[in-house]
Motif scaffolding. Structure first.
Motif, PDB file in Angstrom:
ATOM      1  N   GLN A 191     -84.860 -48.903 -21.855  1.00 40.48           N
ATOM      2  CA  GLN A 191     -83.721 -49.811 -21.698  1.00 40.48           C
ATOM      3  C   GLN A 191     -84.036 -51.192 -22.257  1.00 40.48           C
ATOM      4  OE1 GLN A 191     -82.345 -49.394 -17.328  1.00 40.48           O
ATOM      5  NE2 GLN A 191     -84.245 -48.245 -17.472  1.00 40.48           N
ATOM      6  N   THR A 192     -82.990 -51.968 -22.495  1.00 36.69           N
ATOM      7  CA  THR A 192     -83.159 -53.368 -22.867  1.00 36.69           C
ATOM      8  C   THR A 192     -83.338 -54.197 -21.598  1.00 36.69           C
ATOM      9  OG1 THR A 192     -80.803 -53.940 -22.724  1.00 36.69           O
ATOM     10  CG2 THR A 192     -81.586 -53.007 -24.816  1.00 36.69           C
ATOM     11  N   ALA A 193     -83.817 -55.422 -21.762  1.00 33.67           N
ATOM     12  CA  ALA A 193     -83.983 -56.310 -20.607  1.00 33.67           C
ATOM     13  C   ALA A 193     -82.634 -56.592 -19.958  1.00 33.67           C
ATOM     14  CB  ALA A 193     -84.656 -57.607 -21.040  1.00 33.67           C
ATOM     15  N   GLY A 194     -81.583 -56.717 -20.777  1.00 37.47           N
ATOM     16  CA  GLY A 194     -80.243 -56.952 -20.238  1.00 37.47           C
ATOM     17  C   GLY A 194     -79.740 -55.780 -19.413  1.00 37.47           C
ATOM     18  N   GLU A 195     -80.012 -54.564 -19.876  1.00 35.20           N
ATOM     19  CA  GLU A 195     -79.604 -53.382 -19.110  1.00 35.20           C
ATOM     20  C   GLU A 195     -80.367 -53.296 -17.794  1.00 35.20           C
ATOM     21  OE1 GLU A 195     -78.345 -50.278 -22.693  1.00 35.20           O
ATOM     22  OE2 GLU A 195     -80.455 -50.519 -22.156  1.00 35.20           O
ATOM     23  N   ILE A 196     -81.651 -53.618 -17.843  1.00 38.46           N
ATOM     24  CA  ILE A 196     -82.453 -53.593 -16.620  1.00 38.46           C
ATOM     25  C   ILE A 196     -81.897 -54.594 -15.613  1.00 38.46           C
ATOM     26  CG2 ILE A 196     -84.731 -54.085 -15.639  1.00 38.46           C
ATOM     27  CD1 ILE A 196     -85.890 -53.092 -18.349  1.00 38.46           C
ATOM     28  N   LYS A 197     -81.571 -55.802 -16.078  1.00 32.48           N
ATOM     29  CA  LYS A 197     -80.995 -56.811 -15.173  1.00 32.48           C
ATOM     30  C   LYS A 197     -79.732 -56.287 -14.503  1.00 32.48           C
ATOM     31  CE  LYS A 197     -78.845 -61.397 -15.119  1.00 32.48           C
ATOM     32  NZ  LYS A 197     -77.565 -60.908 -14.595  1.00 32.48           N
ATOM     33  N   GLN A 198     -78.834 -55.705 -15.287  1.00 31.31           N
ATOM     34  CA  GLN A 198     -77.573 -55.194 -14.754  1.00 31.31           C
ATOM     35  C   GLN A 198     -77.807 -54.087 -13.735  1.00 31.31           C
ATOM     36  OE1 GLN A 198     -75.175 -53.319 -17.733  1.00 31.31           O
ATOM     37  NE2 GLN A 198     -73.596 -52.666 -16.308  1.00 31.31           N
ATOM     38  N   ARG A 199     -78.744 -53.186 -14.034  1.00 31.15           N
ATOM     39  CA  ARG A 199     -78.948 -52.012 -13.188  1.00 31.15           C
ATOM     40  C   ARG A 199     -79.819 -52.303 -11.967  1.00 31.15           C
ATOM     41  NH1 ARG A 199     -79.666 -48.585 -18.756  1.00 31.15           N
ATOM     42  NH2 ARG A 199     -77.432 -48.237 -19.103  1.00 31.15           N
ATOM     43  N   CYS A 200     -80.415 -53.482 -11.934  1.00 34.72           N
ATOM     44  CA  CYS A 200     -81.193 -53.898 -10.756  1.00 34.72           C
ATOM     45  C   CYS A 200     -80.319 -54.553  -9.694  1.00 34.72           C
ATOM     46  CB  CYS A 200     -82.285 -54.887 -11.169  1.00 34.72           C
ATOM     47  SG  CYS A 200     -83.769 -54.140 -11.877  1.00 34.72           S
ATOM     48  N   GLU A 201     -79.046 -54.718  -9.961  1.00 33.97           N
ATOM     49  CA  GLU A 201     -78.176 -55.509  -9.090  1.00 33.97           C
ATOM     50  C   GLU A 201     -78.221 -55.046  -7.636  1.00 33.97           C
ATOM     51  OE1 GLU A 201     -75.763 -58.693  -8.330  1.00 33.97           O
ATOM     52  OE2 GLU A 201     -76.661 -58.168 -10.267  1.00 33.97           O
ATOM     53  N   ARG A 202     -78.239 -53.726  -7.418  1.00 31.98           N
ATOM     54  CA  ARG A 202     -78.250 -53.214  -6.037  1.00 31.98           C
ATOM     55  C   ARG A 202     -79.621 -53.335  -5.383  1.00 31.98           C
ATOM     56  NH1 ARG A 202     -77.985 -47.990  -5.695  1.00 31.98           N
ATOM     57  NH2 ARG A 202     -79.102 -47.864  -7.652  1.00 31.98           N
ATOM     58  N   GLU A 216     -87.491 -60.463 -18.157  1.00 33.93           N
ATOM     59  CA  GLU A 216     -88.477 -60.459 -19.245  1.00 33.93           C
ATOM     60  C   GLU A 216     -89.833 -60.967 -18.759  1.00 33.93           C
ATOM     61  OE1 GLU A 216     -85.563 -61.071 -23.116  1.00 33.93           O
ATOM     62  OE2 GLU A 216     -86.323 -62.832 -22.048  1.00 33.93           O
ATOM     63  N   GLU A 217     -89.820 -61.933 -17.853  1.00 39.40           N
ATOM     64  CA  GLU A 217     -91.077 -62.447 -17.303  1.00 39.40           C
ATOM     65  C   GLU A 217     -91.828 -61.353 -16.542  1.00 39.40           C
ATOM     66  OE1 GLU A 217     -92.638 -65.983 -14.264  1.00 39.40           O
ATOM     67  OE2 GLU A 217     -90.566 -65.987 -15.004  1.00 39.40           O
ATOM     68  N   ILE A 218     -91.098 -60.559 -15.773  1.00 37.96           N
ATOM     69  CA  ILE A 218     -91.719 -59.455 -15.036  1.00 37.96           C
ATOM     70  C   ILE A 218     -92.230 -58.394 -16.010  1.00 37.96           C
ATOM     71  CG2 ILE A 218     -91.202 -57.494 -13.512  1.00 37.96           C
ATOM     72  CD1 ILE A 218     -89.405 -59.400 -11.932  1.00 37.96           C
ATOM     73  N   LEU A 219     -91.439 -58.070 -17.024  1.00 39.00           N
ATOM     74  CA  LEU A 219     -91.868 -57.081 -18.015  1.00 39.00           C
ATOM     75  C   LEU A 219     -93.147 -57.527 -18.718  1.00 39.00           C
ATOM     76  CD1 LEU A 219     -88.368 -56.254 -19.515  1.00 39.00           C
ATOM     77  CD2 LEU A 219     -89.801 -54.675 -18.209  1.00 39.00           C
ATOM     78  N   GLU A 220     -93.248 -58.824 -19.040  1.00 32.87           N
ATOM     79  CA  GLU A 220     -94.457 -59.349 -19.676  1.00 32.87           C
ATOM     80  C   GLU A 220     -95.662 -59.203 -18.756  1.00 32.87           C
ATOM     81  OE1 GLU A 220     -93.505 -63.336 -20.742  1.00 32.87           O
ATOM     82  OE2 GLU A 220     -92.060 -62.745 -22.296  1.00 32.87           O
ATOM     83  N   GLY A 221     -95.451 -59.445 -17.446  1.00 38.28           N
ATOM     84  CA  GLY A 221     -96.528 -59.271 -16.486  1.00 38.28           C
ATOM     85  C   GLY A 221     -97.004 -57.827 -16.425  1.00 38.28           C
ATOM     86  N   PHE A 222     -96.060 -56.892 -16.474  1.00 41.68           N
ATOM     87  CA  PHE A 222     -96.419 -55.482 -16.487  1.00 41.68           C
ATOM     88  C   PHE A 222     -97.192 -55.122 -17.760  1.00 41.68           C
ATOM     89  CE2 PHE A 222     -92.654 -54.319 -13.566  1.00 41.68           C
ATOM     90  CZ  PHE A 222     -93.478 -54.273 -12.454  1.00 41.68           C
ATOM     91  N   MET A 223     -96.799 -55.697 -18.881  1.00 45.07           N
ATOM     92  CA  MET A 223     -97.460 -55.379 -20.152  1.00 45.07           C
ATOM     93  C   MET A 223     -98.863 -55.964 -20.225  1.00 45.07           C
ATOM     94  SD  MET A 223     -94.419 -55.557 -23.020  1.00 45.07           S
ATOM     95  CE  MET A 223     -93.741 -57.146 -22.520  1.00 45.07           C
ATOM     96  N   GLU A 224     -99.107 -57.032 -19.466  1.00 43.68           N
ATOM     97  CA  GLU A 224    -100.400 -57.717 -19.508  1.00 43.68           C
ATOM     98  C   GLU A 224    -101.284 -57.356 -18.318  1.00 43.68           C
ATOM     99  OE1 GLU A 224     -99.280 -61.792 -19.663  1.00 43.68           O
ATOM    100  OE2 GLU A 224     -98.425 -61.649 -21.697  1.00 43.68           O
ATOM    101  N   TYR A 225    -100.920 -56.350 -17.559  1.00 40.41           N
ATOM    102  CA  TYR A 225    -101.683 -55.964 -16.374  1.00 40.41           C
ATOM    103  C   TYR A 225    -103.124 -55.651 -16.771  1.00 40.41           C
ATOM    104  CZ  TYR A 225    -102.577 -53.736 -11.855  1.00 40.41           C
ATOM    105  OH  TYR A 225    -103.072 -53.426 -10.612  1.00 40.41           O
ATOM    106  N   SER A 226    -104.084 -56.219 -16.078  1.00 44.78           N
ATOM    107  CA  SER A 226    -105.480 -56.196 -16.523  1.00 44.78           C
ATOM    108  C   SER A 226    -106.098 -54.807 -16.551  1.00 44.78           C
ATOM    109  CB  SER A 226    -106.325 -57.110 -15.632  1.00 44.78           C
ATOM    110  OG  SER A 226    -106.287 -56.697 -14.290  1.00 44.78           O
ATOM    111  N   TYR A 227    -105.618 -53.872 -15.729  1.00 49.63           N
ATOM    112  CA  TYR A 227    -106.176 -52.522 -15.719  1.00 49.63           C
ATOM    113  C   TYR A 227    -105.482 -51.609 -16.723  1.00 49.63           C
ATOM    114  CZ  TYR A 227    -109.059 -53.435 -11.627  1.00 49.63           C
ATOM    115  OH  TYR A 227    -110.013 -53.920 -10.770  1.00 49.63           O
ATOM    116  N   GLY A 228    -104.656 -52.180 -17.548  1.00 49.13           N
ATOM    117  CA  GLY A 228    -103.914 -51.396 -18.528  1.00 49.13           C
ATOM    118  C   GLY A 228    -102.433 -51.611 -18.364  1.00 49.13           C
ATOM    119  N   PRO A 229    -101.687 -51.707 -19.448  1.00 54.07           N
ATOM    120  CA  PRO A 229    -100.247 -52.000 -19.368  1.00 54.07           C
ATOM    121  C   PRO A 229     -99.476 -50.943 -18.599  1.00 54.07           C
ATOM    122  CG  PRO A 229    -100.839 -51.258 -21.572  1.00 54.07           C
ATOM    123  CD  PRO A 229    -102.125 -51.471 -20.830  1.00 54.07           C
ATOM    124  N   LEU A 230     -98.505 -51.386 -17.818  1.00 52.14           N
ATOM    125  CA  LEU A 230     -97.623 -50.500 -17.064  1.00 52.14           C
ATOM    126  C   LEU A 230     -96.293 -50.305 -17.781  1.00 52.14           C
ATOM    127  CD1 LEU A 230     -98.228 -52.047 -13.526  1.00 52.14           C
ATOM    128  CD2 LEU A 230     -99.355 -50.049 -14.530  1.00 52.14           C
TER     129      LEU A 230
END
Length: 217
Positions: free
Chosen positions: A115-126, A137-151
């Protein structure tokens, strides 16, 4: 998100991802019916709203996925006083020390694939309303930079894609693609509130039937 925990090395397959995503979602949206019985998990996995692709997983497929997740210590079985059937709850928030916004993002990725970041935002509403796409996008960047390997992995613009998209890596690279058995056209928009209510009622019915020892047709 804590940097001290490692996700189990045994990566998730498609059914395991759907089961885990369903548990994460229902913990927030229907807390009165969480932890969940196997029947309720099956109904949640196969509901037509807020899922891509829509599946028709059998009780055997769901049960086997639950057992594999239990062996990987990603979910645990719990016994609730007054309940005849065992119930299950996820341990992902503890494994990765997820905040509520982080849990919402990974839940939507598990349930809806790329999904796109915009779609994720919309679908997280509930699950957790975000004020801006930038927060997602900030959360996605954190997941991508996770020290034990990207999530999470970013799929850049190109090859017909006009915007960046994201997929979870809890199932490795295969987590990017939905199971071909259930391949359908991507939904143009979220399903109606009626389908949401029907899915909720199906989950409640499954819980009641299993508690009473009644087999559903």
């Amino acid at each position: 998100m804590s940097e001290i925990m490692r996700f189990p090395e045994q990566q998730l397959d498609f059914v395991e991802s759907r089961v885990l995503g369903s548990l994460l979602e229902k913990e927030t949206t229907t807390p009165d019916y969480y932890p969940m019985t196997l029947k309720a998990i099956e109904a949640a996995c196969n509901q037509s709203s807020n899922r891509y692709p829509v599946t028709r997983l059998s009780s055997e497929e769901v049960g086997e996925a639950v057992q594999r997740l239990h062996q990987k210590e990603i979910i645990i079985q719990v016994h609730i006083s007054g309940s005849r059937a065992p119930k299950y709850e996820h341990q992902l928030s503890g494994i990765l020390d997820l905040t509520s916004p982080e849990k919402a993002v990974i839940t939507v990725l598990l349930l809806r694939s790329i999904q796109t970041a915009g779609e994720i935002k919309q679908r997280c509403e509930r699950l957790h309303p975000f004020e801006s796409v930038g927060q997602v996008e900030e959360i996605l960047e954190g997941f991508m930079e996770y020290s034990y390997g990207p999530l999470v992995k970013e799929i850049p613009v190109g090859e017909g894609r006009r915007v960046k998209t994201y997929g979870h890596l809890l199932g490795g690279e295969k987590g990017f693609e939905a199971d071909t058995r259930f391949k359908t056209d991507p939904p143009n928009k979220d399903e109606s509130g009626l389908e949401e209510r029907v899915a909720l009622l199906e989950g409640k019915l499954a819980q009641i039937c299993e508690q009473l020892g009644i087999e559903e047709d």
